[in-house]
Design an enzyme around this catalytic site. Structure first.
Site, PDB file in Angstrom:
ATOM      1  N   ARG A 195       0.864  -1.197   0.000  1.00  0.00           N
ATOM      2  CA  ARG A 195       0.000   0.000   0.000  1.00  0.00           C
ATOM      3  C   ARG A 195       0.887   1.229   0.000  1.00  0.00           C
ATOM      4  O   ARG A 195       1.666   1.450   0.926  1.00  0.00           O
ATOM      5  CB  ARG A 195      -0.896   0.003   1.232  1.00  0.00           C
ATOM      6  CG  ARG A 195      -1.787   1.248   1.368  1.00  0.00           C
ATOM      7  CD  ARG A 195      -2.674   1.091   2.597  1.00  0.00           C
ATOM      8  NE  ARG A 195      -3.619   2.192   2.758  1.00  0.00           N
ATOM      9  CZ  ARG A 195      -3.371   3.275   3.473  1.00  0.00           C
ATOM     10  NH1 ARG A 195      -2.197   3.443   4.090  1.00  0.00           N
ATOM     11  NH2 ARG A 195      -4.295   4.204   3.589  1.00  0.00           N
ATOM     12  N   SER A 264     -12.813  -3.535   1.897  1.00  0.00           N
ATOM     13  CA  SER A 264     -12.928  -2.892   3.210  1.00  0.00           C
ATOM     14  C   SER A 264     -14.396  -2.749   3.561  1.00  0.00           C
ATOM     15  O   SER A 264     -15.193  -2.387   2.683  1.00  0.00           O
ATOM     16  CB  SER A 264     -12.340  -1.482   3.180  1.00  0.00           C
ATOM     17  OG  SER A 264     -11.132  -1.471   2.510  1.00  0.00           O
ATOM     18  N   LYS A 293      -5.208   6.237   8.774  1.00  0.00           N
ATOM     19  CA  LYS A 293      -6.403   6.458   7.942  1.00  0.00           C
ATOM     20  C   LYS A 293      -7.160   7.622   8.588  1.00  0.00           C
ATOM     21  O   LYS A 293      -8.214   7.438   9.223  1.00  0.00           O
ATOM     22  CB  LYS A 293      -7.220   5.155   7.963  1.00  0.00           C
ATOM     23  CG  LYS A 293      -8.297   5.047   6.937  1.00  0.00           C
ATOM     24  CD  LYS A 293      -7.830   4.442   5.643  1.00  0.00           C
ATOM     25  CE  LYS A 293      -8.940   4.580   4.632  1.00  0.00           C
ATOM     26  NZ  LYS A 293      -8.545   4.963   3.334  1.00  0.00           N
TER      27      LYS A 293
HETATM   28  C1  LIG Z   1      -7.025  -5.422   4.957  1.00  0.00           C
HETATM   29  C2  LIG Z   1      -7.418  -4.039   4.588  1.00  0.00           C
HETATM   30  N1  LIG Z   1      -8.568  -3.561   5.059  1.00  0.00           N
HETATM   31  C3  LIG Z   1      -8.932  -2.295   4.749  1.00  0.00           C
HETATM   32  C4  LIG Z   1      -8.138  -1.508   3.932  1.00  0.00           C
HETATM   33  C5  LIG Z   1      -8.552  -0.123   3.526  1.00  0.00           C
HETATM   34  O1  LIG Z   1      -8.864  -0.031   2.148  1.00  0.00           O
HETATM   35  P1  LIG Z   1      -9.515   1.336   1.593  1.00  0.00           P
HETATM   36  O2  LIG Z   1     -10.751   1.581   2.336  1.00  0.00           O
HETATM   37  O3  LIG Z   1      -9.601   1.248   0.133  1.00  0.00           O
HETATM   38  O4  LIG Z   1      -8.449   2.416   1.996  1.00  0.00           O
HETATM   39  P2  LIG Z   1      -6.961   2.549   1.456  1.00  0.00           P
HETATM   40  O5  LIG Z   1      -6.150   1.465   2.074  1.00  0.00           O
HETATM   41  O6  LIG Z   1      -6.976   2.414  -0.016  1.00  0.00           O
HETATM   42  O7  LIG Z   1      -6.529   3.888   1.918  1.00  0.00           O
HETATM   43  C6  LIG Z   1      -6.947  -2.062   3.461  1.00  0.00           C
HETATM   44  N2  LIG Z   1      -6.128  -1.376   2.658  1.00  0.00           N
HETATM   45  N3  LIG Z   1      -6.615  -3.320   3.793  1.00  0.00           N
HETATM   46  C1  LIG Z   2      -5.510   1.069   5.725  1.00  0.00           C
HETATM   47  C2  LIG Z   2      -6.572   1.023   6.747  1.00  0.00           C
HETATM   48  N1  LIG Z   2      -7.865   0.696   6.449  1.00  0.00           N
HETATM   49  C3  LIG Z   2      -8.646   0.732   7.512  1.00  0.00           C
HETATM   50  C4  LIG Z   2     -10.092   0.442   7.478  1.00  0.00           C
HETATM   51  O1  LIG Z   2     -10.712   0.435   8.528  1.00  0.00           O
HETATM   52  O2  LIG Z   2     -10.590   0.228   6.385  1.00  0.00           O
HETATM   53  S1  LIG Z   2      -7.810   1.134   8.907  1.00  0.00           S
HETATM   54  C5  LIG Z   2      -6.380   1.273   8.073  1.00  0.00           C
HETATM   55  C6  LIG Z   2      -5.071   1.657   8.690  1.00  0.00           C
HETATM   56  C7  LIG Z   2      -4.563   0.686   9.707  1.00  0.00           C
HETATM   57  O3  LIG Z   2      -3.346   1.149  10.094  1.00  0.00           O
HETATM   58  P1  LIG Z   2      -2.750   0.974  11.533  1.00  0.00           P
HETATM   59  O4  LIG Z   2      -2.587  -0.471  11.772  1.00  0.00           O
HETATM   60  O5  LIG Z   2      -1.440   1.711  11.461  1.00  0.00           O
HETATM   61  O6  LIG Z   2      -3.684   1.635  12.500  1.00  0.00           O
END
Ligand SMILES: Cc1ncc(COP(=O)(O)OP(=O)(O)O)c(N)n1
Ligand SMILES: Cc1nc(C(=O)O)sc1CCOP(=O)(O)O
Ligand SMILES: [Mg+2]
Length: 372
Positions: A195, A264, A293
């Site tokens: 990512r 997601s 996020k």
């Molecule tokens: C395992 C996992 N879960 C949720 C996310 C979040 O995806 P998304 O809502 O498209 O947000 P971005 O990651 O694209 O900013 C994820 N990447 N992985």
């Molecule tokens: C990439 C992403 N997606 C989310 C969701 O809820 O869809 S939370 C998230 C970030 C998770 O990062 P950390 O482990 O550093 O808190």
């Protein structure tokens, strides 16, 4: 020669002149040797693949398909083809490729053997036409069966590994990306998502290629965030799509049936839609608000609890999960979690990975619920 060369013990040294093969017969012998060698090659390759289907994947269906093809190959291996064998006179027996001496992973071992089987089937298809009228057709059909087996096996393998994966690392951009991911893989990680929201495509492709190789050398799944085109370009195992990303149906058309698609979700409606649309797994979160996020409100442990009761496919709790709160997330019903900072910013990613896995592996795996 059709009989003993020039000296025959049975005649006590009396030289027996034998009639040489005609040119036509010599060519026939060569064709027989080619068929004999390639029939063996196909059976050996199929046997190697079959052993993995049976012992590695516990799939009687895939192992059975290998066995049926081996038996069909054996039925073509007639006595006259075997009689043409001349191993000492075969100039090819000592030719090996350096890659044959070493295999980086089960995946590369399987791919090498599929390649060997498919090449040998092509040889049998062509030279077989000179031997029996229907041999070419039979081996052409088998070549297509092997392509289907390969695609099913690779898809099955991925899916099995997804089911076994308890921890999912979603990467963030850092100078030592490869080192950090490798350290986590050494700790037992089996699922990685690349990512990076800001890099240009050339950088993304170059890094993703390296990450894919690295992940596969540890027998781990490699997923790309957001971009189906990049996932295809680097031959990733799948893609992760958010609610604003490409619809699952279109991604599935582009990726085919065997690559993984993750989605997601933040609430029960999104969960049920993702399942209905054919997602292979979902993210469940954010469990806690997280700077990774920004601006996405927490769905909380309530949603984790809901997923534990209602989700029929593998799901990963995500968002703000760290070694201090992992047990609260587990207590709310999570069997799998995804993290960014906890591993990407850890001083010792291997140890953190091992800690997460030790906590997650304490839970008895319960099958995904079959209702939603
Ligand atoms: C395992 C996992 N879960 C949720 C996310 C979040 O995806 P998304 O809502 O498209 O947000 P971005 O990651 O694209 O900013 C994820 N990447 N992985
Ligand atoms: C990439 C992403 N997606 C989310 C969701 O809820 O869809 S939370 C998230 C970030 C998770 O990062 P950390 O482990 O550093 O808190
Ligand atoms: Mg996204």
């Amino acid at each position: 020669m059709k009989q003993a060369d020039c000296y025959d013990e049975s005649t006590n040294g009396v030289v027996v002149m034998v009639e040489p093969y005609s040119q036509r017969e010599q060519i026939q012998q060569v064709v027989y040797r080619i068929l004999d060698a390639n029939l063996d090659r196909v059976r050996e390759g199929l046997r190697i693949i079959e052993e993995w289907c049976r012992f590695g994947l516990n799939s009687s269906q895939l192992a059975g398909e290998c066995k049926r093809m081996r038996q069909e190959v054996a039925s073509w291996h007639t006595a006259e083809l075997r009689a043409a064998r001349d191993t000492p006179g075969d100039a090819g027996t000592e030719l090996t490729h350096p890659q044959e001496e070493q295999r980086a992973s089960i995946k590369s071992l399987l791919q090498a053997n599929f390649c060997r089987v498919e090449e040998a089937l092509r040889v049998l298809e062509e030279y077989g036409k000179l031997y029996r009228p229907n041999m070419g057709k039979a081996f052409k059909q088998m070549r297509y069966r092997v392509y289907t087996l390969e695609s099913n096996l690779m898809g099955y393998q991925r899916h099995q590994l997804l089911l076994r994966s308890r921890l999912y690392l979603v990467t963030s951009p850092t100078e030592n990306l490869l080192e950090t991911v490798e350290a986590a893989l050494k700790g037992g990680l089996t699922l990685v998502q690349y990512r990076d929201k800001n890099a240009d495509d050339a950088t993304r492709i170059a890094l993703a290629e390296k990450l894919r190789q690295l992940c596969h050398s540890y027998n781990a799944i490699f997923i790309i965030n957001d971009r189906v085109d990049l996932a295809l370009a680097v031959d990733a195992d799948g893609v992760h799509l958010g609610q604003q990303d490409m619809p699952i149906a279109i991604a599935r058309q582009l990726l085919g049936p065997h690559r993984l698609i993750g989605r997601s979700t933040t609430n029960s409606d999104e969960m049920q839609r993702a399942i209905a649309e054919g997602a292979d797994y979902i993210g469940v979160g954010p469990v806690y608000e997280t700077p990774t996020k920004i601006g996405k409100p927490a769905a909380g442990l309530e949603y984790v609890n809901y997923a534990a009761k209602h989700c029929s496919i593998p799901w990963f709790a995500i968002g703000g999960i760290d070694p201090n709160n992992i047990n609260d997330v587990i207590d709310a019903g999570a069997q799998r979690v995804a993290v960014v900072r906890s591993i990407m910013q850890a001083e010792q990613p291997t140890l953190v990975t091992q800690y997460f896995l030790s906590q997650l592996n304490r839970i008895q795996p319960s099958p995904e619920k079959s209702y939603v």
